[in-house]
Design an enzyme around this catalytic site. Structure first.
Site, PDB file in Angstrom:
ATOM      1  N   ARG A  72      38.320  44.166  44.184  1.00 43.51           N
ATOM      2  CA  ARG A  72      38.282  43.352  42.767  1.00 43.51           C
ATOM      3  C   ARG A  72      37.397  44.268  41.960  1.00 43.51           C
ATOM      4  O   ARG A  72      36.388  44.872  42.395  1.00 43.51           O
ATOM      5  CB  ARG A  72      37.595  42.042  42.854  1.00 43.51           C
ATOM      6  CG  ARG A  72      38.813  40.927  43.532  1.00 43.51           C
ATOM      7  CD  ARG A  72      38.420  39.755  43.495  1.00 43.51           C
ATOM      8  NE  ARG A  72      37.155  39.635  44.491  1.00 43.51           N
ATOM      9  CZ  ARG A  72      36.044  39.341  43.867  1.00 43.51           C
ATOM     10  NH1 ARG A  72      35.597  39.510  42.709  1.00 43.51           N
ATOM     11  NH2 ARG A  72      35.095  39.040  44.914  1.00 43.51           N
ATOM     12  N   TYR A 200      45.466  45.799  43.434  1.00 45.35           N
ATOM     13  CA  TYR A 200      44.962  45.096  44.673  1.00 45.35           C
ATOM     14  C   TYR A 200      44.766  43.626  44.307  1.00 45.35           C
ATOM     15  O   TYR A 200      44.875  43.000  43.192  1.00 45.35           O
ATOM     16  CB  TYR A 200      43.467  45.302  44.381  1.00 45.35           C
ATOM     17  CG  TYR A 200      42.563  44.769  45.279  1.00 45.35           C
ATOM     18  CD1 TYR A 200      42.552  44.934  46.811  1.00 45.35           C
ATOM     19  CD2 TYR A 200      41.700  43.682  44.945  1.00 45.35           C
ATOM     20  CE1 TYR A 200      41.702  44.134  47.522  1.00 45.35           C
ATOM     21  CE2 TYR A 200      40.915  42.909  45.793  1.00 45.35           C
ATOM     22  CZ  TYR A 200      41.168  43.363  47.248  1.00 45.35           C
ATOM     23  OH  TYR A 200      40.338  42.464  47.937  1.00 45.35           O
ATOM     24  N   LYS A 209      43.031  34.526  42.695  1.00 41.87           N
ATOM     25  CA  LYS A 209      41.679  34.311  41.930  1.00 41.87           C
ATOM     26  C   LYS A 209      41.942  33.773  40.612  1.00 41.87           C
ATOM     27  O   LYS A 209      41.223  33.209  39.957  1.00 41.87           O
ATOM     28  CB  LYS A 209      41.061  35.586  42.140  1.00 41.87           C
ATOM     29  CG  LYS A 209      40.582  36.028  43.499  1.00 41.87           C
ATOM     30  CD  LYS A 209      39.744  35.207  44.212  1.00 41.87           C
ATOM     31  CE  LYS A 209      39.668  35.759  45.541  1.00 41.87           C
ATOM     32  NZ  LYS A 209      38.721  34.624  46.532  1.00 41.87           N
ATOM     33  N   HIS A 229      35.995  28.099  45.605  1.00 43.09           N
ATOM     34  CA  HIS A 229      36.246  29.069  46.595  1.00 43.09           C
ATOM     35  C   HIS A 229      36.015  28.773  47.902  1.00 43.09           C
ATOM     36  O   HIS A 229      34.883  28.972  48.369  1.00 43.09           O
ATOM     37  CB  HIS A 229      35.388  30.250  45.816  1.00 43.09           C
ATOM     38  CG  HIS A 229      35.690  31.509  46.480  1.00 43.09           C
ATOM     39  ND1 HIS A 229      34.607  32.495  46.521  1.00 43.09           N
ATOM     40  CD2 HIS A 229      36.628  32.330  47.281  1.00 43.09           C
ATOM     41  CE1 HIS A 229      35.125  33.630  47.094  1.00 43.09           C
ATOM     42  NE2 HIS A 229      36.405  33.325  47.674  1.00 43.09           N
ATOM     43  N   SER A 252      32.865  36.331  49.395  1.00 40.11           N
ATOM     44  CA  SER A 252      33.790  37.480  50.070  1.00 40.11           C
ATOM     45  C   SER A 252      32.987  37.896  51.331  1.00 40.11           C
ATOM     46  O   SER A 252      31.940  38.192  51.015  1.00 40.11           O
ATOM     47  CB  SER A 252      34.300  38.357  49.222  1.00 40.11           C
ATOM     48  OG  SER A 252      34.422  38.000  47.842  1.00 40.11           O
ATOM     49  N   CYS A 254      32.231  37.051  54.287  1.00 40.49           N
ATOM     50  CA  CYS A 254      31.087  36.046  54.897  1.00 40.49           C
ATOM     51  C   CYS A 254      31.708  35.471  55.964  1.00 40.49           C
ATOM     52  O   CYS A 254      31.175  34.438  56.680  1.00 40.49           O
ATOM     53  CB  CYS A 254      30.317  35.149  53.928  1.00 40.49           C
ATOM     54  SG  CYS A 254      29.154  35.913  52.823  1.00 40.49           S
ATOM     55  N   ASP A 277      40.500  30.393  51.395  1.00 37.83           N
ATOM     56  CA  ASP A 277      39.892  30.694  50.123  1.00 37.83           C
ATOM     57  C   ASP A 277      39.726  29.850  49.220  1.00 37.83           C
ATOM     58  O   ASP A 277      38.764  29.984  48.410  1.00 37.83           O
ATOM     59  CB  ASP A 277      40.676  31.965  49.836  1.00 37.83           C
ATOM     60  CG  ASP A 277      40.199  32.872  48.989  1.00 37.83           C
ATOM     61  OD1 ASP A 277      38.933  33.334  49.225  1.00 37.83           O
ATOM     62  OD2 ASP A 277      40.783  33.604  48.064  1.00 37.83           O
ATOM     63  N   ARG A 374      42.962  45.121  54.138  1.00 38.14           N
ATOM     64  CA  ARG A 374      43.109  43.741  54.130  1.00 38.14           C
ATOM     65  C   ARG A 374      44.538  43.480  54.833  1.00 38.14           C
ATOM     66  O   ARG A 374      45.243  44.385  54.964  1.00 38.14           O
ATOM     67  CB  ARG A 374      43.524  43.048  52.642  1.00 38.14           C
ATOM     68  CG  ARG A 374      42.347  43.173  51.917  1.00 38.14           C
ATOM     69  CD  ARG A 374      41.519  42.178  52.070  1.00 38.14           C
ATOM     70  NE  ARG A 374      40.477  41.975  51.309  1.00 38.14           N
ATOM     71  CZ  ARG A 374      39.722  40.881  50.869  1.00 38.14           C
ATOM     72  NH1 ARG A 374      40.330  39.552  51.027  1.00 38.14           N
ATOM     73  NH2 ARG A 374      38.485  40.839  50.068  1.00 38.14           N
TER      74      ARG A 374
HETATM   75  C1  OXD Z   1      37.604  37.722  47.499  1.00 36.95           C
HETATM   76  C2  OXD Z   1      39.000  37.462  48.294  1.00 36.95           C
HETATM   77  O1  OXD Z   1      37.294  38.841  46.953  1.00 36.95           O
HETATM   78  O2  OXD Z   1      39.092  36.314  48.800  1.00 36.95           O
HETATM   79  O3  OXD Z   1      36.715  36.702  47.694  1.00 36.95           O
HETATM   80  O4  OXD Z   1      39.607  38.678  48.393  1.00 36.95           O
HETATM   81 MN    MN Z   2      37.882  34.755  48.233  1.00 39.40          MN
END
Ligand code: OXD
Ligand code: MN
Length: 589
Positions: A72, A200, A209, A229, A252, A254, A277, A374
């Protein structure tokens, strides 16, 4: 011409595609798009898709992104409210008129020679009162196929749309991938996202998002709900068959996806997956908070995913059920034609090409897979999928966890004293930065509710909105903060994490059921040693003390940091936060 056709026509006039293709979201169509991505479309000279070994990885295809386009781009993401103050210091802002004229220039003719895909889809179950109809336009098959995995895509969505206000518009083009011409623009009042220059996921799958968090959080403010989130999981107590639904917000990378598919290390408990998410949270008819996951797919970080860390994800990736599964920017084992990433089980293959397609030399100390490589896989592939996943009403929430990645000072788990203290705990949460966004300074950044990059309006107002739920219902869940990542004096993680996190979830359920007490600290309520089931771990009383230690000097500094961060919201900050800050200042001098 109906509203959607009208909009598609307008966009086509501007972007000038060769062809317009209306997607129906079917499996047959996905096969066709993959074929086009293998044979016709290219990125940076490479085909969009490559078939992987269909015996060991059935339905899996590989995608290599443009090398500058791997995460991102928060610095190029704008929220364009007419009034700058509505966007707040947490967002980049441009006036909608200026943003429109910039994007119009960048989009003029950007689809020449390409196919424009029109994707009608729902975020949420079509029968859910909380679901929203959307239409995305894109000029790349990778995005069209990814959206089939991540959303409920179908032409029947079009039947739900009669006026221009009935759907959320997403206009996407990869342009020429020039990072200087890359912008992700949000127009909250027009229910429009306009993204140019990136393929992306976080920048290009506009239902994720961009809509389900940034625009949806704004809708939530106006309509009385929350777009967050957060992971949604159900924890089943096997003896009673009771299932407790818990939400968890983490920035993200974690471990949200690992938590969402947790394989319990405690007998007697089982975790069911509902989302990894995003959660949309509404007050239900009975006054409890109910959550739905508007998505249908998992777009997770591949490195570190293995049979050890997340066996259910490995099953999902290789399940070969829902077509297809996509792997982006991993390395490839060229002997087996399989994806590979750091942390995957087994030996490192001898012949690897790295995520950029070059032969990988292990001695050079570079990563073979991009750290933000990913996978995109259907949630229906998951062996842990909750039977409530498609329930249009959502699931009732017993507890909310808000966490971050901190190597020091933040205790493993803390329960807020009440809703408003819990909201403050969530708002002051910080986390060490990771690879999911480009250009973030290493170190700790405050990331309230893990929403800093995703809140589509001024966070001062967002905090007040959270607090306002106290007036909407008296059946609010407890709020907790968690940190799985605290390290000892040698830099080793003290908490085993992964499947052992069930031990903390169990304590949370015991608190919800008033089965155990807690120890009061200035930060909130923490577990007593004897109330945690630590059997089979190396967490001794000594380690427990360190996991929950609250150090005065560290917290004096932490309080200063929190105050400095919050001060940017100035007059929009809720009164309650000043009281909470003063209590911290009083406790740590
Ligand atoms: C983020 C994702 O960046 O879920 O939070 O991809
Ligand atoms: Mn995320």
């Amino acid at each position: 011409m109906n509203q959607v056709e009208k909009w598609v026509d307008e966009v086509a006039q501007l972007t000038k595609p060769d062809k317009i293709y209306w997607c129906d979201g079917s499996e047959e169509e996905a096969h066709k798009l993959i074929e086009i991505g293998i044979k016709e479309e290219k990125i940076n000279g490479n085909p969009i898709f490559k078939e992987l070994n269909q015996t060991s990885w059935p339905t899996a295809y590989y995608h290599r992104s443009h090398p500058t386009d791997v995460a991102r781009t928060e610095h190029l993401t704008y929220v364009c409210h007419p009034d700058r103050n509505l966007a707040g210091p947490n967002n980049n802002w441009m006036h909608p008129d200026d943003a429109k004229s910039l994007m119009t220039k960048l989009s003029d003719g950007c689809m020449k020679g390409k196919t424009m895909y029109v994707l009608p889809y729902m975020m949420g179950h079509p029968q859910s009162p909380y679901a929203k109809a959307c239409v995305q336009i894109t000029d790349v098959s990778y995005v069209a196929v990814s959206m089939r995995i991540m959303t409920r895509m179908s032409k029947t969505v079009l039947d739900k749309i009669s006026t221009d206000r009935d759907f959320v518009k997403g206009l996407h083009s990869v342009g020429d991938f020039d990072p200087n011409k890359r912008f992700i623009m949000h127009f909250p009042d027009e229910h429009l996202v306009w993204s140019v220059g990136s393929g992306y996921g976080g920048n290009a799958l506009l239902g994720k998002k961009c809509f389900s968090l940034r625009i949806a959080s704004w809708l939530g403010l106006k309509e009385g709900w929350l777009a967050e989130h957060m992971v949604i999981i159900g924890i089943e107590e096997l003896e009673t068959k009771n299932v407790y639904y818990i939400l968890a917000a983490f920035p993200s990378a974690c471990g949200k996806t690992n938590l969402a598919m947790l394989e319990s290390k405690l007998p007697g408990y089982r975790v069911w997956t509902l989302g990894d998410d995003i959660a949309w949270i509404n007050v239900g008819p009975d006054g409890q908070l109910y959550a739905i996951n508007p998505e249908t797919g998992l777009f997770g970080v591949a490195p570190g995913t293995s049979m050890k860390t997340n066996p259910n994800m490995m099953y999902s990736l290789k399940a070969g059920k829902f077509f297809p599964t996509l792997i982006t920017n991993s390395a490839i084992d060229i002997d087996k034609n399989e994806p590979w990433w750091e942390g995957l089980d087994g030996e490192i293959p001898k012949n690897l090409v790295d995520w950029q397609g070059n032969a990988w030399d292990q001695t050079k100390n570079s990563k073979a897979a991009h750290p933000n490589a990913r996978f995109t896989v259907s949630i229906y592939n998951s062996p842990t999928l909750s039977k409530e996943f498609d329930n249009p009403k959502g699931v009732p929430i017993s507890a909310i966890i808000i966490g971050g990645r901190r190597s020091d000072r933040i205790p493993l788990i803390v329960e807020g004293f009440n809703w408003s203290h819990g909201v403050f705990m969530g708002a002051r949460t910080g986390s060490e930065t990771t690879a999911a966004a480009i250009g973030l300074k290493p170190g700790v950044r405050r990331d309230p509710m893990a929403m800093l990059p995703f809140c589509g309006y001024n966070m001062g107002d967002y905090f007040k909105h959270w607090l306002s739920f106290q007036t909407r219902t008296n059946r609010l869940p407890k709020i907790f903060t968690a940190n799985w990542f605290r390290t000892d004096e040698n830099g080793n993680f003290m908490w085993p994490g992964f499947g052992d996190n069930i031990r903390i979830l169990k304590w949370i359920i015991d608190r919800v059921n008033n089965k155990v007490g807690a120890k009061e600290t200035p930060l909130g309520l923490i577990p007593k040693f004897e109330d945690l089931n630590l059997e089979g771990t190396n967490v001794t009383k000594d380690v427990y003390e360190k996991l929950f230690a609250i150090n005065n000097d560290e917290w004096k500094q932490e309080t200063e940091d929190i105050e400095q961060f919050l001060s940017q919201f100035d007059k929009r900050l809720p009164e309650e936060f000043f009281d909470e800050l003063n209590k911290l200042k009083f406790s740590f001098k």
